[in-house]
Design an enzyme around this catalytic site. Structure first.
Site: not given
Length: 103
Positions: A6-8, A10, A38
């Site tokens: 999960f990141c800012n 994707g 996320l």
């Protein structure tokens, strides 16, 4: 093994996901690895083995861990070094260690 990153948005983890898939294939592991933004954590947490946060969203670990804990999913932040170097093998190892430490 179901691993979710999960990141800012994707997208920034897409290269890392590919490197992790390559590392898993080299080890003969059946790994389902996907990245999401996320803000979709609660929609994609159920039924996975481990959740990893990109370092850029590491400040959200406490809140994210509360969600993951409800589903008995180990969660941690990917190291900035491994993320920056797109070190799929090291991040895969991190995921495997988290899974093996699961009660």
């Amino acid at each position: 093994m179901k691993i979710r990153l999960f990141c800012n948005a994707g997208m920034s983890t897409s290269l890392l996901v590919e490197k992790m898939k390559e590392a898993a294939k080299e080890e003969g592991l059946d790994a389902d690895i996907v990245a999401y933004p996320l803000n979709e954590l609660d929609r994609h947490i159920e039924g996975i083995d481990v959740a990893l946060l990109g370092p850029q969203v590491g400040y959200q670990k406490k809140k994210s861990k509360q969600i993951a804990d409800k589903h008995n999913v180990p969660l941690d932040v990917i190291s900035m070094t491994d993320y920056g170097r797109i070190n799929g093998k090291a991040v895969l190892e991190q995921a495997k260690k988290l899974i093996s430490s699961k009660p």
